[in-house]
Design a protein around this motif. Structure first.
Motif, PDB file in Angstrom:
ATOM      1  N   PHE A  83       3.575  -3.436  -1.147  1.00  0.00           N
ATOM      2  CA  PHE A  83       3.537  -3.339   0.313  1.00  0.00           C
ATOM      3  C   PHE A  83       2.607  -2.216   0.781  1.00  0.00           C
ATOM      4  O   PHE A  83       1.904  -2.355   1.788  1.00  0.00           O
ATOM      5  CB  PHE A  83       4.946  -3.147   0.867  1.00  0.00           C
ATOM      6  N   LYS A  84       2.571  -1.127   0.050  1.00  0.00           N
ATOM      7  CA  LYS A  84       1.664  -0.037   0.407  1.00  0.00           C
ATOM      8  C   LYS A  84       0.212  -0.508   0.352  1.00  0.00           C
ATOM      9  O   LYS A  84      -0.580  -0.251   1.276  1.00  0.00           O
ATOM     10  CB  LYS A  84       1.867   1.146  -0.545  1.00  0.00           C
ATOM     11  N   LYS A  85      -0.128  -1.231  -0.722  1.00  0.00           N
ATOM     12  CA  LYS A  85      -1.511  -1.677  -0.915  1.00  0.00           C
ATOM     13  C   LYS A  85      -1.920  -2.751   0.089  1.00  0.00           C
ATOM     14  O   LYS A  85      -3.054  -2.753   0.574  1.00  0.00           O
ATOM     15  CB  LYS A  85      -1.692  -2.186  -2.347  1.00  0.00           C
ATOM     16  N   ILE A  86      -1.033  -3.704   0.396  1.00  0.00           N
ATOM     17  CA  ILE A  86      -1.444  -4.753   1.342  1.00  0.00           C
ATOM     18  C   ILE A  86      -1.546  -4.200   2.762  1.00  0.00           C
ATOM     19  O   ILE A  86      -2.367  -4.675   3.564  1.00  0.00           O
ATOM     20  CB  ILE A  86      -0.513  -5.985   1.291  1.00  0.00           C
ATOM     21  N   ILE A  87      -0.742  -3.196   3.090  1.00  0.00           N
ATOM     22  CA  ILE A  87      -0.871  -2.555   4.406  1.00  0.00           C
ATOM     23  C   ILE A  87      -2.212  -1.831   4.499  1.00  0.00           C
ATOM     24  O   ILE A  87      -2.912  -1.905   5.523  1.00  0.00           O
ATOM     25  CB  ILE A  87       0.303  -1.588   4.654  1.00  0.00           C
ATOM     26  N   GLU A  88      -2.600  -1.173   3.415  1.00  0.00           N
ATOM     27  CA  GLU A  88      -3.899  -0.497   3.383  1.00  0.00           C
ATOM     28  C   GLU A  88      -5.031  -1.508   3.485  1.00  0.00           C
ATOM     29  O   GLU A  88      -6.005  -1.304   4.218  1.00  0.00           O
ATOM     30  CB  GLU A  88      -4.044   0.310   2.088  1.00  0.00           C
ATOM     31  N   GLU A  89      -4.906  -2.635   2.748  1.00  0.00           N
ATOM     32  CA  GLU A  89      -5.947  -3.664   2.762  1.00  0.00           C
ATOM     33  C   GLU A  89      -6.084  -4.305   4.138  1.00  0.00           C
ATOM     34  O   GLU A  89      -7.183  -4.689   4.547  1.00  0.00           O
ATOM     35  CB  GLU A  89      -5.648  -4.738   1.715  1.00  0.00           C
ATOM     36  N   ALA A  90      -4.982  -4.423   4.851  1.00  0.00           N
ATOM     37  CA  ALA A  90      -5.014  -5.056   6.181  1.00  0.00           C
ATOM     38  C   ALA A  90      -5.886  -4.291   7.156  1.00  0.00           C
ATOM     39  O   ALA A  90      -6.454  -4.876   8.092  1.00  0.00           O
ATOM     40  CB  ALA A  90      -3.599  -5.197   6.719  1.00  0.00           C
ATOM     41  N   GLY A  91      -6.027  -2.995   6.950  1.00  0.00           N
ATOM     42  CA  GLY A  91      -6.880  -2.201   7.825  1.00  0.00           C
ATOM     43  C   GLY A  91      -6.480  -2.299   9.285  1.00  0.00           C
ATOM     44  O   GLY A  91      -5.337  -2.018   9.643  1.00  0.00           O
ATOM     45  N   SER A  92      -7.395  -2.776  10.097  1.00  0.00           N
ATOM     46  CA  SER A  92      -7.141  -2.860  11.537  1.00  0.00           C
ATOM     47  C   SER A  92      -6.395  -4.130  11.938  1.00  0.00           C
ATOM     48  O   SER A  92      -5.999  -4.269  13.102  1.00  0.00           O
ATOM     49  CB  SER A  92      -8.462  -2.783  12.309  1.00  0.00           C
ATOM     50  N   CYS A  93      -6.205  -5.060  11.000  1.00  0.00           N
ATOM     51  CA  CYS A  93      -5.479  -6.298  11.330  1.00  0.00           C
ATOM     52  C   CYS A  93      -4.009  -5.983  11.596  1.00  0.00           C
ATOM     53  O   CYS A  93      -3.367  -5.271  10.822  1.00  0.00           O
ATOM     54  CB  CYS A  93      -5.584  -7.305  10.190  1.00  0.00           C
ATOM     55  N   SER A  94      -3.481  -6.555  12.648  1.00  0.00           N
ATOM     56  CA  SER A  94      -2.080  -6.306  13.007  1.00  0.00           C
ATOM     57  C   SER A  94      -1.111  -7.191  12.240  1.00  0.00           C
ATOM     58  O   SER A  94       0.080  -6.873  12.141  1.00  0.00           O
ATOM     59  CB  SER A  94      -1.876  -6.540  14.510  1.00  0.00           C
ATOM     60  N   ASN A  95      -1.619  -8.309  11.698  1.00  0.00           N
ATOM     61  CA  ASN A  95      -0.757  -9.292  11.046  1.00  0.00           C
ATOM     62  C   ASN A  95      -1.146  -9.474   9.582  1.00  0.00           C
ATOM     63  O   ASN A  95      -2.334  -9.603   9.261  1.00  0.00           O
ATOM     64  CB  ASN A  95      -0.842 -10.636  11.767  1.00  0.00           C
ATOM     65  N   ILE A  96      -0.151  -9.507   8.714  1.00  0.00           N
ATOM     66  CA  ILE A  96      -0.367  -9.716   7.276  1.00  0.00           C
ATOM     67  C   ILE A  96       0.367 -10.981   6.861  1.00  0.00           C
ATOM     68  O   ILE A  96       1.548 -11.158   7.168  1.00  0.00           O
ATOM     69  CB  ILE A  96       0.151  -8.525   6.452  1.00  0.00           C
ATOM     70  N   LEU A  97      -0.339 -11.864   6.142  1.00  0.00           N
ATOM     71  CA  LEU A  97       0.240 -13.113   5.657  1.00  0.00           C
ATOM     72  C   LEU A  97       0.257 -13.098   4.135  1.00  0.00           C
ATOM     73  O   LEU A  97      -0.762 -12.841   3.498  1.00  0.00           O
ATOM     74  CB  LEU A  97      -0.587 -14.299   6.147  1.00  0.00           C
ATOM     75  N   ILE A  98       1.415 -13.341   3.527  1.00  0.00           N
ATOM     76  CA  ILE A  98       1.509 -13.520   2.081  1.00  0.00           C
ATOM     77  C   ILE A  98       2.193 -14.856   1.799  1.00  0.00           C
ATOM     78  O   ILE A  98       2.940 -15.368   2.640  1.00  0.00           O
ATOM     79  CB  ILE A  98       2.269 -12.360   1.389  1.00  0.00           C
ATOM     80  N   SER A  99       1.920 -15.421   0.611  1.00  0.00           N
ATOM     81  CA  SER A  99       2.410 -16.767   0.325  1.00  0.00           C
ATOM     82  C   SER A  99       2.876 -16.884  -1.117  1.00  0.00           C
ATOM     83  O   SER A  99       2.219 -16.399  -2.042  1.00  0.00           O
ATOM     84  CB  SER A  99       1.295 -17.792   0.582  1.00  0.00           C
ATOM     85  N   GLY A 100       4.025 -17.538  -1.306  1.00  0.00           N
ATOM     86  CA  GLY A 100       4.552 -17.802  -2.638  1.00  0.00           C
ATOM     87  C   GLY A 100       5.723 -18.762  -2.566  1.00  0.00           C
ATOM     88  O   GLY A 100       6.803 -18.392  -2.112  1.00  0.00           O
ATOM     89  N   GLU A 101       5.518 -20.016  -3.015  1.00  0.00           N
ATOM     90  CA  GLU A 101       6.577 -21.026  -2.885  1.00  0.00           C
ATOM     91  C   GLU A 101       7.785 -20.754  -3.763  1.00  0.00           C
ATOM     92  O   GLU A 101       8.870 -21.290  -3.503  1.00  0.00           O
ATOM     93  CB  GLU A 101       6.032 -22.431  -3.144  1.00  0.00           C
TER      94      GLU A 101
END
Length: 355
Positions: A83-101
């Protein structure tokens, strides 16, 4: 660690176009970013753009709880990092999408509880396929991997309510994240926004209705399509016992067999008779209606609206493959082992002339 971001978790379910959607997300990371959405590259699987490691962490948590605190601490540390890394990767994007069935069949969501504090909101997106169709698709998938020997009527997918009671499954997600944060969509073409799965997802998850600027992934032609006749042949041959690798090779040969490819000779029925399919639909009618009302599904008045399987006379249902057809297919398989034989090609041409 508190962020000002919204997290969207696509949990499948399996066999509802998840691979196509994941390819769509991965191919359009730049376009998604223009809509303030990040589909993180961090910890995505190598072959498929799915957040597999995260999904497996959550799914395995029930076992970790039983096995002790050491495994739990390790899972929490890996989730913290994710979660720390994907928040950093999101940068200025307000929304984060992850996927795994795989997440759809998690039995314990306690690992995710603390991360609700990381985000402004967390929404769960799930597609559901009518139970009779879902059962057959799941069974065929396992069959192709050589993991099934028993008939579909006796398999766990049919006998264990865990697999087909969607309402019980989603109540757990609603309890963790709030019922109003569960976005449920029927996996039915007639109910898609603009008759398109990708448009439907973007509309209901992010209110993005125009995806004309997005790249649409090509269909996966490498996926082996298996019909009733092919499965019956494998089951007959498997009487002698086959390894998983051998079953996969056998399937590859069978789908090229002219007898099977000929539409005049293909099995007309599915793995379930129309009566069996209707019985499964009726078994889950009450829970499907409860799910539809509980999660305020936007649809056509019911969770699934497609026409029910038409009841047929038993004699009209697909029966055991005929001995004549089985012998012709077996001959084809024998010839496949003689790749360099000129006789093989002559007999193959005779088969094609039957069309």
């Amino acid at each position: 660690m508190k962020s000002e971001k919204n997290l969207y978790i696509h949990i499948g379910s399996p066999k509802t176009g998840t691979t196509a959607l994941q390819n769509f997300f991965a191919q359009n990371t730049s376009e998604l970013a223009k809509h303030d959405i990040c589909y993180p590259a961090y910890k995505r699987a190598t072959k498929l753009p799915i957040h597999l490691e995260f999904s497996r962490l959550v799914v395995k948590e029930a076992n970790n709880v039983l096995k002790g605190k050491a495994l739990q601490k390790k899972s929490i540390a890996r989730c913290d990092d994710f979660f720390k890394k994907i928040i950093e990767e999101a940068g200025s994007c307000s929304n984060i999408l992850i996927s795994g069935e795989e997440l759809f069949y998690a039995d314990d969501l306690s690992l995710l509880a603390k991360y609700k504090l990381y985000f402004t909101s967390i929404k769960i997106i799930v597609y559901l396929r009518r139970q009779d169709e879902y059962l057959q698709s799941l069974y065929i998938q396992r069959f192709k991997k050589g993991k099934i020997s028993e008939p579909i009527q006796e398999h766990e997918f049919r006998t264990n309510p865990k697999w087909l009671n969607y309402y019980d499954r989603l109540k757990m997600w609603g309890k963790m994240f709030g019922d109003n944060n569960i976005i449920v969509r029927p996996f039915e073409h007639s109910q898609y926004t603009a008759n398109d799965l990708f448009t439907d997802f973007m509309t209901h998850a992010f209110k993005v209705e125009d995806i004309s600027a997005f790249s649409i992934p090509k269909s996966d032609k490498s996926n082996i399509r298996v019909d009733a006749d092919i499965m019956k042949m494998v089951q007959l041959i498997n009487t002698f016992g086959l390894q998983r690798r051998q079953i996969r090779n056998l399937l590859t040969d069978l789908i090229e067999c002219p007898i099977i490819c000929d539409a005049n000779y293909r099995a007309q029925g599915k793995l379930l008779s129309s009566e069996e399919a209707r019985s499964i639909i009726e078994e889950h009618d009450v829970s499907n209606n409860e799910l539809y009302s509980h999660f305020s599904v936007k649809g056509g008045g019911a969770l699934f609206t497609a026409t029910l399987p038409e009841l047929k006379e038993k004699s009209d249902e697909a029966e055991t493959i005929s001995s004549e057809k089985a012998s012709q297919i077996l001959l084809w398989l024998i010839l496949q082992q003689e790749k360099r034989s000129s006789i093989r090609y002559k007999i193959k041409s005779l088969f094609y002339k039957r069309k």
